[in-house]
Design a protein around this motif. Structure first.
Motif, mmCIF file in Angstrom:
data_model
loop_
_atom_site.group_PDB
_atom_site.id
_atom_site.type_symbol
_atom_site.label_atom_id
_atom_site.label_comp_id
_atom_site.label_asym_id
_atom_site.label_seq_id
_atom_site.Cartn_x
_atom_site.Cartn_y
_atom_site.Cartn_z
ATOM 1 N N GLY A 2 -4.713 8.337 26.899
ATOM 2 C CA GLY A 2 -3.954 9.015 28.022
ATOM 3 C C GLY A 2 -2.715 8.535 28.176
ATOM 4 N N ARG A 3 -2.124 7.788 27.346
ATOM 5 C CA ARG A 3 -0.898 6.881 27.602
ATOM 6 C C ARG A 3 0.274 7.162 26.309
ATOM 7 N N GLY A 4 1.534 6.985 26.832
ATOM 8 C CA GLY A 4 2.409 6.932 25.733
ATOM 9 C C GLY A 4 3.530 8.040 26.089
ATOM 10 N N TRP A 5 4.514 8.125 25.326
ATOM 11 C CA TRP A 5 5.746 8.865 25.488
ATOM 12 C C TRP A 5 5.157 10.324 25.294
ATOM 13 N N ARG A 6 5.578 11.238 26.424
ATOM 14 C CA ARG A 6 5.577 12.796 25.974
ATOM 15 C C ARG A 6 6.651 13.520 26.531
ATOM 16 N N GLY A 7 7.979 12.875 26.458
ATOM 17 C CA GLY A 7 8.957 13.466 27.151
ATOM 18 C C GLY A 7 9.387 14.567 25.992
ATOM 19 N N PRO A 8 10.923 15.096 26.060
ATOM 20 C CA PRO A 8 11.534 14.675 27.238
ATOM 21 C C PRO A 8 11.147 15.214 28.561
ATOM 22 N N TYR A 9 11.279 14.559 29.726
ATOM 23 C CA TYR A 9 10.747 14.819 30.880
ATOM 24 C C TYR A 9 11.819 15.731 31.834
ATOM 25 N N ILE A 10 13.166 15.465 31.202
ATOM 26 C CA ILE A 10 14.256 16.292 31.916
ATOM 27 C C ILE A 10 15.086 16.782 30.700
ATOM 28 N N SER A 11 15.650 17.900 30.752
ATOM 29 C CA SER A 11 16.661 18.514 29.821
ATOM 30 C C SER A 11 18.045 18.004 30.049
ATOM 31 N N SER A 12 18.660 17.524 28.853
ATOM 32 C CA SER A 12 19.850 16.967 29.069
ATOM 33 C C SER A 12 20.795 18.121 29.426
ATOM 34 N N GLU A 13 21.945 18.205 30.186
ATOM 35 C CA GLU A 13 22.824 18.957 30.508
ATOM 36 C C GLU A 13 24.359 18.491 29.986
ATOM 37 N N GLY A 14 24.302 17.568 28.759
ATOM 38 C CA GLY A 14 25.421 17.398 28.272
ATOM 39 C C GLY A 14 25.419 15.677 27.820
ATOM 40 N N TYR A 15 26.459 15.382 27.408
ATOM 41 C CA TYR A 15 26.561 13.761 27.139
ATOM 42 C C TYR A 15 27.868 13.149 27.809
ATOM 43 N N ARG A 16 27.784 11.860 27.955
ATOM 44 C CA ARG A 16 28.805 11.113 28.387
ATOM 45 C C ARG A 16 28.878 9.856 27.602
ATOM 46 N N GLU A 17 30.333 9.249 27.289
ATOM 47 C CA GLU A 17 30.221 7.960 26.874
ATOM 48 C C GLU A 17 30.242 7.041 28.038
ATOM 49 N N ILE A 18 29.229 6.285 28.192
ATOM 50 C CA ILE A 18 29.135 5.266 29.111
ATOM 51 C C ILE A 18 29.222 3.919 28.812
ATOM 52 N N ASP A 19 29.380 2.874 29.644
ATOM 53 C CA ASP A 19 29.521 1.635 29.295
ATOM 54 C C ASP A 19 28.197 0.884 29.839
ATOM 55 N N PRO A 20 27.160 0.621 28.750
ATOM 56 C CA PRO A 20 25.991 0.018 29.328
ATOM 57 C C PRO A 20 26.033 -1.290 29.842
ATOM 58 N N SER A 21 26.953 -1.768 29.736
ATOM 59 C CA SER A 21 27.486 -3.173 30.532
ATOM 60 C C SER A 21 27.840 -3.076 31.979
ATOM 61 N N SER A 22 28.172 -2.034 32.451
ATOM 62 C CA SER A 22 28.701 -1.904 33.860
ATOM 63 C C SER A 22 27.416 -1.233 34.620
ATOM 64 N N VAL A 23 27.919 -1.514 36.059
ATOM 65 C CA VAL A 23 26.656 -0.971 36.901
ATOM 66 C C VAL A 23 26.882 0.580 37.105
ATOM 67 N N GLY A 24 25.643 1.306 37.082
ATOM 68 C CA GLY A 24 25.526 2.587 37.444
ATOM 69 C C GLY A 24 26.132 3.352 36.250
ATOM 70 N N GLN A 25 26.138 2.962 34.972
ATOM 71 C CA GLN A 25 26.686 3.788 33.837
ATOM 72 C C GLN A 25 28.057 4.498 33.929
ATOM 73 N N LYS A 26 28.910 3.559 34.183
ATOM 74 C CA LYS A 26 29.976 4.123 34.364
ATOM 75 C C LYS A 26 31.006 4.149 32.975
ATOM 76 N N SER A 27 32.022 4.935 32.772
ATOM 77 C CA SER A 27 32.873 4.946 31.705
ATOM 78 C C SER A 27 33.419 3.584 31.529
ATOM 79 N N GLY A 28 33.587 3.105 30.226
ATOM 80 C CA GLY A 28 34.311 1.805 30.046
ATOM 81 C C GLY A 28 34.833 1.497 28.830
ATOM 82 N N ASN A 29 35.248 0.350 28.366
ATOM 83 C CA ASN A 29 35.760 0.096 26.761
ATOM 84 C C ASN A 29 34.651 0.011 26.123
#
Length: 212
Positions: free
Chosen positions: A105-132
């Motif tokens: 009774g454990r493990g991934w069974r998502g997606p848990y939320i449906s995506s409403e689009g995509y964004r280009e984000i900077d994973p090294s920034s706080v709060g997933q902002k856009s970046g280089n």
């Protein structure tokens, strides 16, 4: 000719209507639209729905600090929207959740939320902002977004025991990841916020129910 005293009902209604219109313009000018957005019931409901979905994922996947917390800080809500543990097919984020096990009774069974689009984000920034340094991830867009490229989408902030907002750079090692005390999902009014979670208005944030 009879002399008229006072005002007619129509005249009174017209004056009241004009005063009401002027009052509404005056009030909105000084309160601003951002305060209205922060208290919007749609935002509040979505924040609560995200909180519940994240809790379900945490229970299913038994989130581990050293393997999952940094990914959550880097990519925010994207793991909840991953389909077959991928984002847009490139698998560049490499979520690494275990597959669903009926017996345990454990493990991934998502997606848990449906995506409403995509964004280009900077994973090294706080709060997933856009970046280089950008990566493409699924996002849940705010109901107040004006376009598909609008910056208003729900973010995740990692916070330590003192309420300080941590950046991914402060969680490079397993020992540093242990400093994460809680995660908050937020609807930001701007691209920036203070150093402490208390700088984000209460109406714009919900604590995610994960952690030890």
């Amino acid at each position: 000719m009879c002399k008229r005293n006072g005002f007619t009902l129509i005249e009174l209604l017209i004056v009241i209507g004009l005063l009401a219109a002027l009052a509404s313009v005056f009030f909105s000018h000084f309160t601003g639209t951002k305060e209205e957005v922060a208290h919007d019931p749609i935002v509040q409901k979505e924040l609560s729905d995200i909180q519940r979905a994240f809790h379900r994922m945490a229970v299913d996947c038994v989130l581990q600090r050293d393997t999952h917390y940094l990914k959550i800080a880097q990519y925010g809500l994207a793991p909840l929207m991953a389909n077959s543990l991928r984002t847009d097919g490139t698998d560049n984020t490499n979520w690494q959740f275990p597959i669903w096990d009926n017996e345990r009774g454990r493990g991934w069974r998502g997606p848990y939320i449906s995506s409403e689009g995509y964004r280009e984000i900077d994973p090294s920034s706080v709060g997933q902002k856009s970046g280089n340094r950008t990566e493409r991830i699924p996002v849940l867009t705010s109901p107040h977004a004006q376009s598909e490229t609008d910056k208003y989408y729900y973010r995740v902030l990692a916070v330590d025991a003192d309420g300080k907002i941590l950046s991914p750079a402060e969680m490079d090692t397993p020992d540093e990841v242990k400093n994460v005390d809680q995660f908050w999902v937020i609807f930001p009014e701007t691209e920036s916020w203070g150093e402490n979670i208390s700088s984000v208005p209460e109406t714009n944030r919900r604590r995610l129910l994960i952690g030890d």
